[in-house]
Design a protein around this motif. Structure first.
Motif, mmCIF file in Angstrom:
data_model
loop_
_atom_site.group_PDB
_atom_site.id
_atom_site.type_symbol
_atom_site.label_atom_id
_atom_site.label_comp_id
_atom_site.label_asym_id
_atom_site.label_seq_id
_atom_site.Cartn_x
_atom_site.Cartn_y
_atom_site.Cartn_z
ATOM 1 N N VAL A 112 42.448 140.952 30.897
ATOM 2 C CA VAL A 112 41.204 141.073 30.078
ATOM 3 C C VAL A 112 41.415 142.227 29.060
ATOM 4 C CG1 VAL A 112 39.590 140.354 31.803
ATOM 5 C CG2 VAL A 112 40.290 142.924 31.958
ATOM 6 N N SER A 113 40.758 142.345 28.008
ATOM 7 C CA SER A 113 41.130 143.344 26.969
ATOM 8 C C SER A 113 39.787 144.366 27.294
ATOM 9 C CB SER A 113 40.885 142.648 25.528
ATOM 10 O OG SER A 113 39.511 142.034 25.235
ATOM 11 N N ILE A 114 40.108 145.354 26.496
ATOM 12 C CA ILE A 114 38.897 146.631 26.331
ATOM 13 C C ILE A 114 37.893 146.128 25.942
ATOM 14 C CG2 ILE A 114 39.694 147.537 23.991
ATOM 15 C CD1 ILE A 114 39.510 149.670 27.344
ATOM 16 N N ALA A 115 37.730 145.151 25.223
ATOM 17 C CA ALA A 115 36.318 144.736 24.292
ATOM 18 C C ALA A 115 35.639 144.112 25.275
ATOM 19 C CB ALA A 115 36.602 143.953 23.118
ATOM 20 N N GLN A 116 36.062 143.694 26.385
ATOM 21 C CA GLN A 116 35.378 142.746 27.427
ATOM 22 C C GLN A 116 34.805 143.639 28.573
ATOM 23 O OE1 GLN A 116 38.795 139.850 28.294
ATOM 24 N NE2 GLN A 116 37.069 138.523 28.419
ATOM 25 N N ILE A 117 35.202 144.962 28.733
ATOM 26 C CA ILE A 117 34.898 145.921 29.853
ATOM 27 C C ILE A 117 33.154 146.421 29.568
ATOM 28 C CG2 ILE A 117 35.232 147.864 31.338
ATOM 29 C CD1 ILE A 117 37.425 145.534 31.285
ATOM 30 N N ASP A 118 32.618 146.052 30.666
ATOM 31 C CA ASP A 118 31.170 146.570 30.578
ATOM 32 C C ASP A 118 30.964 148.064 31.306
ATOM 33 O OD1 ASP A 118 28.500 146.656 30.461
ATOM 34 O OD2 ASP A 118 27.990 145.919 32.217
ATOM 35 N N TYR A 119 31.912 148.177 32.366
ATOM 36 C CA TYR A 119 31.940 149.309 32.932
ATOM 37 C C TYR A 119 33.057 149.455 34.040
ATOM 38 C CZ TYR A 119 29.682 147.707 37.005
ATOM 39 O OH TYR A 119 29.236 146.897 38.214
ATOM 40 N N VAL A 120 33.818 150.511 34.329
ATOM 41 C CA VAL A 120 34.852 150.492 35.283
ATOM 42 C C VAL A 120 34.396 151.348 36.647
ATOM 43 C CG1 VAL A 120 37.382 151.048 35.458
ATOM 44 C CG2 VAL A 120 36.282 150.276 33.457
ATOM 45 N N GLU A 121 34.663 150.839 37.776
ATOM 46 C CA GLU A 121 34.319 151.689 38.902
ATOM 47 C C GLU A 121 35.779 152.133 39.632
ATOM 48 O OE1 GLU A 121 31.855 150.203 43.134
ATOM 49 O OE2 GLU A 121 32.968 148.750 41.829
ATOM 50 N N LEU A 122 35.677 153.274 39.731
ATOM 51 C CA LEU A 122 36.914 153.946 40.321
ATOM 52 C C LEU A 122 36.619 154.586 41.643
ATOM 53 C CD1 LEU A 122 38.236 156.020 37.083
ATOM 54 C CD2 LEU A 122 39.148 153.922 37.817
ATOM 55 N N ILE A 123 37.211 154.051 42.918
ATOM 56 C CA ILE A 123 36.903 154.535 43.880
ATOM 57 C C ILE A 123 38.128 155.453 44.660
ATOM 58 C CG2 ILE A 123 36.612 153.508 46.468
ATOM 59 C CD1 ILE A 123 34.981 151.365 45.213
ATOM 60 N N SER A 124 37.854 156.494 44.935
ATOM 61 C CA SER A 124 38.939 157.509 45.410
ATOM 62 C C SER A 124 38.551 158.044 46.961
ATOM 63 C CB SER A 124 39.210 158.567 44.175
ATOM 64 O OG SER A 124 37.862 159.357 44.204
ATOM 65 N N VAL A 125 37.831 157.410 47.542
ATOM 66 C CA VAL A 125 38.079 157.841 49.119
ATOM 67 C C VAL A 125 38.118 156.419 49.811
ATOM 68 C CG1 VAL A 125 36.496 159.705 48.563
ATOM 69 C CG2 VAL A 125 35.366 157.493 49.300
ATOM 70 N N PRO A 126 38.863 156.430 50.890
ATOM 71 C CA PRO A 126 39.048 155.236 51.690
ATOM 72 C C PRO A 126 37.725 154.617 52.160
ATOM 73 C CG PRO A 126 40.629 157.071 52.409
ATOM 74 C CD PRO A 126 39.691 157.768 51.464
ATOM 75 N N ARG A 127 37.410 153.270 52.122
ATOM 76 C CA ARG A 127 36.761 152.403 52.625
ATOM 77 C C ARG A 127 36.792 151.091 52.506
ATOM 78 N NH1 ARG A 127 32.180 153.860 47.846
ATOM 79 N NH2 ARG A 127 32.580 155.916 48.587
ATOM 80 N N SER A 375 21.093 158.342 55.452
ATOM 81 C CA SER A 375 21.892 157.012 55.787
ATOM 82 C C SER A 375 23.211 157.371 56.341
ATOM 83 C CB SER A 375 22.069 156.115 54.562
ATOM 84 O OG SER A 375 22.934 156.718 53.610
ATOM 85 N N GLN A 376 23.830 156.615 57.476
ATOM 86 C CA GLN A 376 25.321 156.736 57.881
ATOM 87 C C GLN A 376 25.757 155.337 57.842
ATOM 88 O OE1 GLN A 376 25.858 157.775 62.188
ATOM 89 N NE2 GLN A 376 26.797 159.662 61.107
ATOM 90 N N SER A 377 27.080 155.268 57.506
ATOM 91 C CA SER A 377 27.840 154.056 57.725
ATOM 92 C C SER A 377 29.069 154.254 58.305
ATOM 93 C CB SER A 377 28.148 153.435 56.092
ATOM 94 O OG SER A 377 28.565 152.398 56.188
ATOM 95 N N PHE A 378 29.409 153.191 59.272
ATOM 96 C CA PHE A 378 30.880 153.158 59.991
ATOM 97 C C PHE A 378 31.316 151.967 59.577
ATOM 98 C CE2 PHE A 378 33.406 152.545 63.757
ATOM 99 C CZ PHE A 378 34.470 153.435 63.507
ATOM 100 N N GLN A 379 32.642 151.870 59.219
ATOM 101 C CA GLN A 379 33.407 150.569 58.868
ATOM 102 C C GLN A 379 34.861 150.841 59.557
ATOM 103 O OE1 GLN A 379 34.141 151.320 54.689
ATOM 104 N NE2 GLN A 379 32.265 150.317 54.201
ATOM 105 N N LEU A 380 35.085 149.679 60.141
ATOM 106 C CA LEU A 380 36.115 149.531 61.364
ATOM 107 C C LEU A 380 37.055 148.278 60.717
ATOM 108 C CD1 LEU A 380 37.800 150.633 63.735
ATOM 109 C CD2 LEU A 380 36.341 148.823 65.002
ATOM 110 N N PHE A 381 38.290 148.450 60.685
ATOM 111 C CA PHE A 381 39.097 147.448 60.107
ATOM 112 C C PHE A 381 40.354 147.468 60.946
ATOM 113 C CE2 PHE A 381 42.083 145.402 57.125
ATOM 114 C CZ PHE A 381 41.427 144.744 55.769
ATOM 115 N N PHE A 382 40.503 146.215 61.545
ATOM 116 C CA PHE A 382 41.632 145.727 62.432
ATOM 117 C C PHE A 382 42.807 144.805 61.542
ATOM 118 C CE2 PHE A 382 44.185 143.433 65.592
ATOM 119 C CZ PHE A 382 44.786 144.539 66.300
ATOM 120 N N GLN A 383 43.721 145.225 61.459
ATOM 121 C CA GLN A 383 45.028 144.139 60.686
ATOM 122 C C GLN A 383 46.080 144.010 61.593
ATOM 123 O OE1 GLN A 383 45.450 144.902 56.559
ATOM 124 N NE2 GLN A 383 47.741 144.837 56.641
ATOM 125 N N LYS A 384 46.554 142.707 61.540
ATOM 126 C CA LYS A 384 47.810 142.276 62.099
ATOM 127 C C LYS A 384 48.734 141.763 61.214
ATOM 128 C CE LYS A 384 49.742 139.308 65.640
ATOM 129 N NZ LYS A 384 50.644 140.399 66.234
#
Length: 660
Positions: A112-127, A375-384
């Motif tokens: 994609v090009s810069i002209a197509q971007i509506d917004y950018v979401e930067l996530i910097s905590v694990p989730r 509010s409280q949220s708990f996320q659990l992720f198991f990977q093999k």
């Protein structure tokens, strides 16, 4: 016995996830928790005169970056990793693009090009995001929704640094010509209707590596000169069914570049070919129950571009992935239960021990909101993975103290097998080995194990009124069982190149803390400004890990001001200060190169100034950006370009906003 214990763990985990989904799934319409998330809007991107996708990170508050050529960026998100591991996740509209190869991700390879971007979401905590557990950060580019009817847009961007004949020749800013930038061109067509919409885009970007400190290395292997070129195309169709939404998208990128391969220590001319096709969507069964699904396929190839040693990586990675989630919500609870699978297949003419491997995951997220204020949220992720099992989890808390005060926290723990990494070393363990061809030697101390990371983040937001807000945050990171690659590079004056054996140390540990604050204020309807401060500090662990972490500046201060006296004109300015950083791999370079290269990057304060103007009833938008206006020493890597005063001119043409 071990198998029995493992099966018991799996059964316990499954029962827990099923119980949480079935019994506690009485979910509310809770807003998504935003701690550790920064949104960069199209208006901010335009005001700053951003020219390509990777430059958007210049607006990120707690992301550190380095660059050798000014085009490809190496990043560290909120101290979740050093520059050694580039395992952050890239997405376009929630679709994952796997462009990481040998621990290098060039964000500009997204189609994609810069002209197509509506917004950018930067996530910097694990989730967990879109079925992925985010360990090292995530960047999600959200494109603009197609308006009703047909529309066309086009963009042309050119730039240059000081030193060319013209206004700089007889000024204090006159320097050796460093870089010719562009042209960058992109064009797109969108069509929207009541029940479906489509978007298509093409972009072409050209750059030239002409900085003296890197051009000699580039030309050491290059036969075709110092030009790089990128071509890409992208398309998307969204269908709104009576029962949900389906999104189909695809993209291809071809890039002729000079790939900096860190084990080799220098640039290698290569051709990159990346493709993606996928479908994601949801089905709404009733007001409380819905399902999400995704099926994606991508290729990531690095192959031969003509070079003096006739070297070819000959590496093509194919990725297949699928995901299915069930969601339930009502007034008190929200619960998600999902499963996913990802398969990687390598195609190469070289002998390789493992050319196919898969990872499977099962995950769940449970959010509890007994009141509108908590509010409280708990996320659990198991990977093999093929030979490894790993557990990852995160815990969020959000408390709206009152209308002006908000307190949030996040805790996480995750295990990462070596197999998950995209480093060259991880591929040598699978049998892909080009060490003899390039003269790479590994000295391995110990045996690499599954790494373990614990994080804690605390954030406090205070809104004095609609015009003034303060955001304070702090974080703690504890890394254990990580492996580090140290290379005490030696400089060869005859070839202008670097080489060094790789000393790989295993089971290294580190503890860091950081403190951040941001102040935003609207001074008047036409003036607003902000100040962001970030500080990180090493507090324990091994000396080697500290040396790796010293490449990240420990202090980052950014002040931004924006002035919009009219709806069609604006001025934006930013001054950014970065403290010194130390790159111990290049500790001998200062002496060996007579100070042309050094291992310390001095502190720098860089001033950018941008002017934007609309013409013809907002059909044409133009921007003039002066980057590094006072021509400071702006170097982000000891062996990278010095990015002198640079100007960029861009024009965007929008044919969906014709005058009435």
């Amino acid at each position: 016995m071990a198998k029995g214990i493992f099966r018991l763990k799996i059964l316990t985990l499954f029962c827990f996830l099923f119980f949480q989904t079935f019994l506690l799934s009485q979910s509310s319409d809770i807003k998504t928790e935003t701690q550790g998330t920064q949104i960069i809007t199209e208006a901010q991107i335009k005001a700053a005169g951003i020219i390509n996708l990777s430059d958007i990170l210049l607006l990120a508050n707690n992301w550190s970056l380095s660059t050798i050529d000014g085009f490809s960026k190496t990043v560290s998100a909120n101290n979740l990793s050093s520059y050694q591991r580039q395992n952050f996740i890239l997405m376009i509209d929630g679709c994952r693009y796997d462009i990481n190869i040998f621990d290098v991700q060039n964000i500009n390879l997204l189609p994609v090009s810069i002209a197509q971007i509506d917004y950018v979401e930067l996530i910097s905590v694990p989730r967990i995001v879109e079925g992925n557990f985010v360990e090292c950060g995530l960047i999600n580019f959200h494109t603009k929704a197609a308006k009703k009817g047909a529309s066309v847009h086009a963009v042309e961007i050119i730039g240059n640094e000081t030193g060319d004949p013209g206004p700089y020749r007889y000024t204090d800013y006159s320097t050796p010509n460093v870089d010719k930038i562009g042209p960058f061109f992109s064009a797109g067509v969108n069509y929207g209707s009541k029940n479906w919409s489509s978007a298509f885009n093409f972009k072409n970007e050209e750059t030239y590596d002409t900085d003296p400190v890197l051009n000699a290395r580039v030309l050491n292997l290059s036969i075709g000169g110092n030009k790089t070129s990128l071509l890409s195309g992208w398309g998307q169709t969204i269908i709104n069914w009576p029962f949900g939404v389906t999104q189909f998208s695809g993209g291809v990128t071809k890039h002729d570049e000079f790939f900096f391969f860190k084990p080799y220590g220098n640039e290698i001319p290569v051709e990159r070919n990346i493709s993606y096709v996928g479908g994601v969507g949801n089905v709404i069964l009733d007001n409380n129950i819905s399902v999400n699904y995704a099926a994606e396929y991508s290729t990531n190839a690095i192959t031969k571009r003509e070079n003096k040693i006739n070297f070819d990586f000959d590496f093509n990675l194919e990725n297949y992935s699928g995901r299915f989630e069930g969601l339930y919500k009502n007034d008190l609870f929200a619960s998600v239960f999902g499963i996913g699978i990802k398969t990687h297949r390598v195609f190469t003419s070289r002998a390789i021990d493992i050319n196919k491997y898969s990872s499977k995951n099962i995950y769940s997220s449970f959010t509890f909101a007994p009141t509108n204020d908590f509010s409280q949220s708990f996320q659990l992720f198991f990977q093999k993975d093929r030979n490894e099992n790993s557990i990852k989890w995160s815990l969020f808390n959000c408390w709206l103290i009152d209308a002006k005060n908000k307190l949030s926290s996040n805790f996480s723990y995750f295990e990462t097998p070596v197999e998950e990494d995209m480093s060259y070393y991880s591929w040598t363990l699978k049998g892909y080995d080009i060490s003899n061809e390039l003269g790479i030697k590994y000295n391995i101390y110990g045996s690499p194990n599954k790494s373990k990371t614990f994080t804690a983040d605390l954030s406090y937001l205070f809104k004095c009124d609609s015009a003034l807000s303060f955001n304070l945050s702090g974080s703690y990171r504890r890394f254990a069982n990580h492996y580090l690659e140290m290379q005490p590079y030696q400089y060869d004056e005859q070839t202008s190149t670097f080489s060094a054996p790789i000393d790989l140390y295993t089971n290294e540990a580190l503890k860091t803390i950081s403190f951040n604050f941001e102040i935003k204020q609207t001074l008047s309807p036409v003036i607003r400004h902000s100040l962001a401060f970030n500080y990180q500090r090493y507090i324990g662990g091994s000396d080697l890990f500290k040396e790796v972490w010293d490449a990240l500046p420990n202090t980052n201060i950014t002040y931004t001001i924006e002035y919009n006296p009219a709806a069609t004109f604006g001025i934006w300015a930013k001054i950014k200060y970065l403290s010194s950083s130390f790159w111990y791999d290049y500790k001998y370079s200062d002496v060996q190169t007579s100070a042309m290269y050094g291992y310390e990057l001095k502190p720098k304060a860089v001033f950018d100034l941008s002017f934007q103007k609309w013409f013809l009833h907002k059909i044409i938008w133009t921007n003039l950006l002066l980057r590094n206006l006072f021509n400071q020493n702006e170097r982000y890597s000891p062996i990278g370009a010095n990015l002198n005063l640079t100007f960029f001119i861009q024009a965007h043409f929008y044919f969906d906003t014709l005058p009435e």
